[in-house]
Design a protein around this motif. Sequence first.
Motif, PDB file in Angstrom:
ATOM      1  N   ALA A 162      37.631  33.455  43.212  1.00 59.12           N
ATOM      2  CA  ALA A 162      36.315  34.275  42.852  1.00 59.12           C
ATOM      3  C   ALA A 162      36.762  35.520  42.113  1.00 59.12           C
ATOM      4  O   ALA A 162      36.015  35.805  41.097  1.00 59.12           O
ATOM      5  CB  ALA A 162      35.765  34.346  43.879  1.00 59.12           C
ATOM      6  N   LYS A 163      37.977  35.906  42.131  1.00 57.16           N
ATOM      7  CA  LYS A 163      38.364  37.573  41.858  1.00 57.16           C
ATOM      8  C   LYS A 163      39.329  36.745  40.361  1.00 57.16           C
ATOM      9  O   LYS A 163      39.174  38.000  39.591  1.00 57.16           O
ATOM     10  CB  LYS A 163      39.559  38.081  42.773  1.00 57.16           C
ATOM     11  N   ILE A 164      39.446  36.137  40.561  1.00 56.82           N
ATOM     12  CA  ILE A 164      40.385  36.203  38.517  1.00 56.82           C
ATOM     13  C   ILE A 164      39.150  35.754  37.527  1.00 56.82           C
ATOM     14  O   ILE A 164      39.763  36.074  36.872  1.00 56.82           O
ATOM     15  CB  ILE A 164      41.615  34.450  38.799  1.00 56.82           C
ATOM     16  N   GLU A 165      38.322  35.262  37.319  1.00 56.64           N
ATOM     17  CA  GLU A 165      37.589  34.580  36.538  1.00 56.64           C
ATOM     18  C   GLU A 165      36.542  36.136  35.794  1.00 56.64           C
ATOM     19  O   GLU A 165      36.810  35.571  34.944  1.00 56.64           O
ATOM     20  CB  GLU A 165      36.150  33.759  37.554  1.00 56.64           C
ATOM     21  N   GLY A 166      36.345  37.056  36.595  1.00 55.11           N
ATOM     22  CA  GLY A 166      36.499  38.747  35.934  1.00 55.11           C
ATOM     23  C   GLY A 166      36.957  38.468  35.287  1.00 55.11           C
ATOM     24  O   GLY A 166      36.842  38.635  33.691  1.00 55.11           O
ATOM     25  N   PRO A 167      38.664  39.183  35.532  1.00 57.37           N
ATOM     26  CA  PRO A 167      39.523  39.611  34.907  1.00 57.37           C
ATOM     27  C   PRO A 167      39.783  38.226  33.899  1.00 57.37           C
ATOM     28  O   PRO A 167      40.705  38.610  32.820  1.00 57.37           O
ATOM     29  CB  PRO A 167      40.966  39.772  35.893  1.00 57.37           C
ATOM     30  N   ARG A 168      40.069  37.272  34.247  1.00 61.64           N
ATOM     31  CA  ARG A 168      40.538  36.098  32.911  1.00 61.64           C
ATOM     32  C   ARG A 168      39.067  36.168  31.199  1.00 61.64           C
ATOM     33  O   ARG A 168      39.447  36.148  30.710  1.00 61.64           O
ATOM     34  CB  ARG A 168      39.717  35.238  33.734  1.00 61.64           C
ATOM     35  N   GLY A 169      37.417  36.879  31.930  1.00 63.57           N
ATOM     36  CA  GLY A 169      36.925  36.977  30.662  1.00 63.57           C
ATOM     37  C   GLY A 169      37.193  38.189  29.905  1.00 63.57           C
ATOM     38  O   GLY A 169      37.338  38.334  28.933  1.00 63.57           O
ATOM     39  N   LYS A 170      37.385  39.297  30.843  1.00 63.94           N
ATOM     40  CA  LYS A 170      38.377  40.543  30.426  1.00 63.94           C
ATOM     41  C   LYS A 170      39.654  40.160  29.123  1.00 63.94           C
ATOM     42  O   LYS A 170      39.816  40.624  28.510  1.00 63.94           O
ATOM     43  CB  LYS A 170      38.505  41.560  31.169  1.00 63.94           C
TER      44      LYS A 170
END
Length: 175
Positions: free
Chosen positions: A134-142
């Motif tokens: 859940a926490k990896i998806e936001g930074p992956r988008g960045k």
Amino acid sequence: MVSLPEELQAREAAARQRVEELQAEAAELAVRLERAREDLSRLEITRETVAQVLADLSAAGAAPDGPAHDVPDSEGTSAPHGIGVMAVPPWREGLVAQVLPDVYRDIVEIVADAPGPLPAKQIVPRIGLEATTAKIEGPRGKLKRLVERGWLDEDAPGRFTLARHGPDAGRVNSR
């Protein structure tokens, strides 16, 4: 021993009290529902208004004879009027990582300091988040946005490196 009429009266009183409690809850829910409907209505109107403004601006920008929608910038010169802000500008010669928002700058610096390509799951803990899905998806988008804008390269799927630009390809662009 309790008589049958007394027991029925006690049960009736308990049932009446429960009905009154449920009616009070229903009234509170009705108030909350009305507030939620008002919020929804305002958001729908805002979305429709923004869509109309954007359509008008787009149409005005496409029409060569149309009126210009310019506003003065901080130096008094004219700049095109736009809606929204691009948080991650496209990389260009001379642009440094300090122009990026903090989290994007941190990501670029982490990738720049790495000896090789990094996957998102290794970058996430270094910016202070748990390495959970859940926490990896936001930074992956960045990370993907930084690739799109030319700050990073994705040499292999999911593995990020600092973008190489021209003769200074090995130089870190955060200086």
